[in-house]
Design an enzyme around this catalytic site. Structure first.
Site, PDB file in Angstrom:
ATOM      1  N   LYS A  22      -9.407 -11.587  -1.241  1.00 22.13           N
ATOM      2  CA  LYS A  22      -9.277 -12.075  -0.017  1.00 22.13           C
ATOM      3  C   LYS A  22      -9.571 -10.600   0.685  1.00 22.13           C
ATOM      4  O   LYS A  22     -10.342 -10.808   1.903  1.00 22.13           O
ATOM      5  CB  LYS A  22      -7.997 -12.423   0.198  1.00 22.13           C
ATOM      6  CG  LYS A  22      -7.667 -12.443   1.664  1.00 22.13           C
ATOM      7  CD  LYS A  22      -6.148 -12.959   2.023  1.00 22.13           C
ATOM      8  CE  LYS A  22      -5.092 -11.682   2.046  1.00 22.13           C
ATOM      9  NZ  LYS A  22      -4.892 -10.907   3.300  1.00 22.13           N
ATOM     10  N   ASN A  23      -8.906  -9.538   0.509  1.00 17.97           N
ATOM     11  CA  ASN A  23      -8.881  -8.432   1.179  1.00 17.97           C
ATOM     12  C   ASN A  23     -10.322  -7.571   1.267  1.00 17.97           C
ATOM     13  O   ASN A  23     -10.555  -6.652   1.850  1.00 17.97           O
ATOM     14  CB  ASN A  23      -7.737  -7.484   1.127  1.00 17.97           C
ATOM     15  CG  ASN A  23      -6.657  -8.150   1.561  1.00 17.97           C
ATOM     16  OD1 ASN A  23      -6.673  -8.998   2.269  1.00 17.97           O
ATOM     17  ND2 ASN A  23      -5.404  -7.904   1.389  1.00 17.97           N
ATOM     18  N   CYS A 121      -0.071 -11.452   8.887  1.00 21.31           N
ATOM     19  CA  CYS A 121       1.641 -11.582   8.385  1.00 21.31           C
ATOM     20  C   CYS A 121       2.674 -10.888   9.477  1.00 21.31           C
ATOM     21  O   CYS A 121       2.074  -9.783   9.628  1.00 21.31           O
ATOM     22  CB  CYS A 121       1.685 -11.204   6.913  1.00 21.31           C
ATOM     23  SG  CYS A 121       1.054 -12.622   5.862  1.00 21.31           S
ATOM     24  N   ARG A 126       2.400  -3.379  13.301  1.00 21.44           N
ATOM     25  CA  ARG A 126       1.047  -3.547  12.993  1.00 21.44           C
ATOM     26  C   ARG A 126       0.208  -3.137  14.117  1.00 21.44           C
ATOM     27  O   ARG A 126      -0.849  -3.992  14.738  1.00 21.44           O
ATOM     28  CB  ARG A 126       0.518  -4.947  12.600  1.00 21.44           C
ATOM     29  CG  ARG A 126       1.550  -5.400  11.228  1.00 21.44           C
ATOM     30  CD  ARG A 126       0.924  -6.649  10.553  1.00 21.44           C
ATOM     31  NE  ARG A 126       0.014  -6.109   9.592  1.00 21.44           N
ATOM     32  CZ  ARG A 126      -0.786  -7.029   8.873  1.00 21.44           C
ATOM     33  NH1 ARG A 126      -0.406  -8.327   8.813  1.00 21.44           N
ATOM     34  NH2 ARG A 126      -1.800  -6.587   7.984  1.00 21.44           N
ATOM     35  N   PRO A 127       0.504  -2.097  14.938  1.00 21.83           N
ATOM     36  CA  PRO A 127      -0.350  -1.620  16.096  1.00 21.83           C
ATOM     37  C   PRO A 127      -1.787  -1.599  15.665  1.00 21.83           C
ATOM     38  O   PRO A 127      -2.304  -1.435  14.572  1.00 21.83           O
ATOM     39  CB  PRO A 127       0.244  -0.383  16.505  1.00 21.83           C
ATOM     40  CG  PRO A 127       0.929   0.216  15.351  1.00 21.83           C
ATOM     41  CD  PRO A 127       1.502  -1.025  14.530  1.00 21.83           C
ATOM     42  N   ASP A 310       1.427  -4.850  -1.038  1.00 21.16           N
ATOM     43  CA  ASP A 310       1.127  -6.292  -1.138  1.00 21.16           C
ATOM     44  C   ASP A 310       1.975  -6.853  -2.519  1.00 21.16           C
ATOM     45  O   ASP A 310       1.974  -8.088  -2.722  1.00 21.16           O
ATOM     46  CB  ASP A 310      -0.263  -6.577  -1.286  1.00 21.16           C
ATOM     47  CG  ASP A 310      -1.044  -6.169   0.182  1.00 21.16           C
ATOM     48  OD1 ASP A 310      -2.225  -6.261   0.180  1.00 21.16           O
ATOM     49  OD2 ASP A 310      -0.268  -6.089   1.073  1.00 21.16           O
ATOM     50  N   ARG A 402      -3.020 -18.445   2.517  1.00 18.33           N
ATOM     51  CA  ARG A 402      -3.790 -17.410   3.292  1.00 18.33           C
ATOM     52  C   ARG A 402      -4.568 -16.667   2.225  1.00 18.33           C
ATOM     53  O   ARG A 402      -5.712 -16.235   2.579  1.00 18.33           O
ATOM     54  CB  ARG A 402      -3.192 -16.559   4.330  1.00 18.33           C
ATOM     55  CG  ARG A 402      -2.207 -17.365   5.468  1.00 18.33           C
ATOM     56  CD  ARG A 402      -1.512 -16.212   5.863  1.00 18.33           C
ATOM     57  NE  ARG A 402      -2.442 -15.449   6.746  1.00 18.33           N
ATOM     58  CZ  ARG A 402      -2.098 -14.744   7.833  1.00 18.33           C
ATOM     59  NH1 ARG A 402      -0.972 -15.017   8.313  1.00 18.33           N
ATOM     60  NH2 ARG A 402      -2.902 -14.223   8.630  1.00 18.33           N
TER      61      ARG A 402
HETATM   62  C1  EPZ Z   1      -4.523  -4.323   5.246  1.00 15.51           C
HETATM   63  O1  EPZ Z   1      -4.020  -4.522   6.328  1.00 15.51           O
HETATM   64  C2  EPZ Z   1      -4.461  -5.586   4.253  1.00 15.51           C
HETATM   65  N1  EPZ Z   1      -5.103  -6.828   5.187  1.00 15.51           N
HETATM   66  C3  EPZ Z   1      -3.081  -5.631   4.066  1.00 15.51           C
HETATM   67  O2  EPZ Z   1      -2.794  -7.028   3.301  1.00 15.51           O
HETATM   68  C4  EPZ Z   1      -2.495  -4.566   3.693  1.00 15.51           C
HETATM   69  O3  EPZ Z   1      -1.045  -4.992   3.255  1.00 15.51           O
HETATM   70  C5  EPZ Z   1      -2.488  -3.377   4.158  1.00 15.51           C
HETATM   71  O4  EPZ Z   1      -4.011  -3.327   4.306  1.00 15.51           O
HETATM   72  C6  EPZ Z   1      -2.247  -1.979   3.369  1.00 15.51           C
HETATM   73  O5  EPZ Z   1      -2.912  -1.964   2.286  1.00 15.51           O
HETATM   74  C7  EPZ Z   1      -6.300  -7.124   5.087  1.00 15.51           C
HETATM   75  O6  EPZ Z   1      -7.159  -5.975   4.340  1.00 15.51           O
HETATM   76  C8  EPZ Z   1      -6.761  -8.278   5.692  1.00 15.51           C
HETATM   77  P1  EPZ Z   1      -3.195  -0.765   7.546  1.00 15.51           P
HETATM   78  P2  EPZ Z   1      -4.403  -3.482   7.421  1.00 15.51           P
HETATM   79  O7  EPZ Z   1      -4.174  -0.509   8.820  1.00 15.51           O
HETATM   80  O8  EPZ Z   1      -5.458  -3.006   7.715  1.00 15.51           O
HETATM   81  C9  EPZ Z   1      -0.071   1.382  10.354  1.00 15.51           C
HETATM   82  C10 EPZ Z   1      -2.046  -9.092   2.336  1.00 15.51           C
HETATM   83  O9  EPZ Z   1      -0.779  -9.284   1.978  1.00 15.51           O
HETATM   84  N2  EPZ Z   1      -1.132   1.232  11.396  1.00 15.51           N
HETATM   85  O10 EPZ Z   1      -3.779  -0.020   6.162  1.00 15.51           O
HETATM   86  O11 EPZ Z   1      -3.723  -4.155   8.729  1.00 15.51           O
HETATM   87  C11 EPZ Z   1       0.209  -0.144  10.127  1.00 15.51           C
HETATM   88  O12 EPZ Z   1       1.413  -0.532  11.014  1.00 15.51           O
HETATM   89  C12 EPZ Z   1      -2.082  -8.103   3.766  1.00 15.51           C
HETATM   90  O13 EPZ Z   1      -3.236  -9.485   1.819  1.00 15.51           O
HETATM   91  C13 EPZ Z   1      -1.257   1.777  12.731  1.00 15.51           C
HETATM   92  O14 EPZ Z   1      -0.083   2.273  12.855  1.00 15.51           O
HETATM   93  O15 EPZ Z   1      -3.384  -2.469   7.171  1.00 15.51           O
HETATM   94  C14 EPZ Z   1       0.782  -0.001   8.696  1.00 15.51           C
HETATM   95  O16 EPZ Z   1       2.066   0.685   8.742  1.00 15.51           O
HETATM   96  C15 EPZ Z   1      -0.864  -7.761   4.439  1.00 15.51           C
HETATM   97  N3  EPZ Z   1      -1.774   1.738  13.624  1.00 15.51           N
HETATM   98  C16 EPZ Z   1      -0.018   1.065   8.034  1.00 15.51           C
HETATM   99  O17 EPZ Z   1      -0.560   1.663   9.136  1.00 15.51           O
HETATM  100  C17 EPZ Z   1      -3.200   1.063  13.174  1.00 15.51           C
HETATM  101  O18 EPZ Z   1      -4.005   1.135  14.053  1.00 15.51           O
HETATM  102  C18 EPZ Z   1      -0.682   0.502   6.871  1.00 15.51           C
HETATM  103  O19 EPZ Z   1      -1.870  -0.428   7.695  1.00 15.51           O
HETATM  104  C19 EPZ Z   1      -3.530   0.371  12.090  1.00 15.51           C
HETATM  105  C20 EPZ Z   1      -2.290   0.614  11.042  1.00 15.51           C
END
Ligand code: EPZ
Length: 431
Positions: A22-23, A121, A126-127, A310, A402
């Site tokens: 999915k990701n 989710c 998630r900023p 995850d 999802r």
């Molecule tokens: C991706 O989400 C995945 N989703 C998530 O999978 C996964 O948990 C996550 O990466 C971490 O591996 C998809 O790929 C569609 P991040 P993403 O940006 O890109 C912070 C699932 O269950 N952050 O790496 O949103 C954020 O708050 C889903 O399949 C900021 O602060 O994750 C978090 O604490 C859930 N500012 C950390 O970084 C930003 O601009 C990691 O988030 C972006 C992120």
């Protein structure tokens, strides 16, 4: 709101084919927006997040259509030659986190974009600040107003981009934004997940020039346009991990097919401590657990190649029935523990403080009526229901759809007593 109805106590035996990731598919679908040609993605599961990304592509003026095959997975045809619009409204964006991944590709293709804040989710704030800082470092003008991001890439320039945190989505956004930026862009401190490498490979199969995905530095040499391709995404390491954890709980020669062992090293190391039996052949893994699992000790989630956030929730189900205490620490998302309240209804013994949880394994946990809080929390409740004494009803399982396709059918084919109770009244809003 559909539900799963599970009668616990069965063992899982036989073979299960792991679906494409999915990701990977979600950023790849965003990447299709860059391509002024036809694309065929092979063997695509109809994850609901994939279907929402198709709706976004169609809103922009593209075409998507499932073709070929007549089993669960079909090929997905995408044609973005007639892309007209450059906006993603809230009613579409609010369903998926990956809607924000379209920023880079819409800007790359149309030079302007108006994209609503994303959904996804409910596992933390998630900023999107890292995404927006990246756009600015590439010369984009960005206005964040009324819940929308207005961006202008008319002055897009290849540049060095430093990510303050190795965000998966922000890395993917910058890769897509850099594809048409004249000159060489470099992304420092990128995410290294296998799905990042998959996106690089997809874009390069369309004629992009990206190197370094999976390492500490990604380099993108700008090109003028991209051509069509036929592409198959990598195996879903989180689905594979979920079935491996199920195998450690109640597997009897459970065989996973289409698995990339190297993508789940951290999990396999932890599972090897639980006294389950693991055997590896090519792209298959066999897992059996002849007796009550031992505790895996402790897990602390981290960016790849650390323990994947995850799989944190599914590991609670294993810890809840293991012999001994387990420590689980979540470092990435500040409210990714909503499944714990539901596990307590099943008799689990879990204490939590400031992102650190101690689980005391129980000989028995008990079926209950529980509520799926998010995608991976829902998977945790399914695993707990498989081993609980008696019946478990899990409500709101659309959230599981999802990221797992036909999960209940796959489990039933392995011997689980699980069925979906469909709710006629469908609600398609986000709030
Ligand atoms: C991706 O989400 C995945 N989703 C998530 O999978 C996964 O948990 C996550 O990466 C971490 O591996 C998809 O790929 C569609 P991040 P993403 O940006 O890109 C912070 C699932 O269950 N952050 O790496 O949103 C954020 O708050 C889903 O399949 C900021 O602060 O994750 C978090 O604490 C859930 N500012 C950390 O970084 C930003 O601009 C990691 O988030 C972006 C992120």
């Amino acid at each position: 709101m559909d539900s799963f109805y599970i009668n616990g106590g069965q063992h899982l035996k036989g073979e299960v084919e792991i679906d494409p990731a999915k990701n990977s598919l979600l950023p790849i679908l965003a990447g299709c927006i860059l391509v002024n040609d036809e694309i065929l993605l092979e063997n695509v599961p109809k994850y609901s997040d994939v279907l929402f990304m198709c709706k976004i592509i169609e809103h922009l003026g593209g075409t998507t259509k499932f073709v070929n095959g007549n089993f669960t997975n079909q090929d997905l045809y995408i044609d973005c030659r007639d892309l007209i619009y450059s906006d993603v409204p809230n009613e579409l964006a609010c369903h998926v986190r990956s809607s924000i991944f379209t920023l880079g590709s819409i800007l790359g293709r149309k030079k302007i974009a108006k994209v609503s804040y994303p959904g996804g989710c409910d596992i933390g704030l998630r900023p999107i600040d890292i995404h927006l800082n990246g756009l600015k470092q590439m010369g984009c003008k960005v206005v964040d107003k009324n819940g929308y991001i207005y961006a202008d890439a008319s002055k897009l320039k290849a540049n060095d981009v430093m990510l303050s945190f190795p965000s998966v989505g922000a890395t993917e956004n910058m890769m897509m934004l850099g594809v048409f930026a004249e000159g060489e862009s470099r992304i420092f401190n990128p995410a290294k997940e296998p799905e990042i490498v998959d996106l690089q490979n997809f874009l390069n199969s369309c004629g992009a020039k990206i190197t370094g995905a999976g390492s500490n530095l990604i380099i993108i040499k700008g090109v003028k346009s991209l051509h069509g391709t036929k592409y198959k995404a990598i195996s879903d390491r989180i689905e594979a991990g979920t079935f491996l954890i199920a195998g450690a709980m109640c597997g009897e020669e459970l065989i996973l097919k289409n698995v990339n062992k190297s993508h789940n090293q951290e999990l396999l190391t932890k599972l090897s401590k639980t006294a389950c039996n693991l055997k590896y052949f090519d792209d298959k893994i066999m897992i059996s657990s002849s007796k009550r699992p031992q505790s895996f000790g402790e897990i602390e989630t981290a960016v790849y190649p650390g323990f994947p956030t995850d799989l944190q929730a599914p590991m609670f189900a294993l810890a809840s029935i293991s012999d001994g205490y387990s420590l689980i620490i979540e470092n990435l998302f500040e409210s990714r523990f909503k499944h714990i309240g539901e596990l307590l209804k099943m008799g689990c013994d879990i204490r939590c403080k400031n992102g650190v949880c101690i689980v005391k394994g129980k000989e028995k946990i008990y079926g209950a009526e529980v509520f799926c809080p998010d995608l991976r929390g829902g998977a945790c409740l399914v695993l707990a229901g498989l081993v609980a004494e008696g019946y478990t009803t899990i409500n709101n399982v659309e959230l599981i759809d999802r990221g797992y396709y036909h999960l209940e059918d796959k489990l039933a084919l392995l011997g689980a007593s699980i069925k979906r109770i469909k709710c006629e009244k469908k609600v398609d809003n986000c709030f």
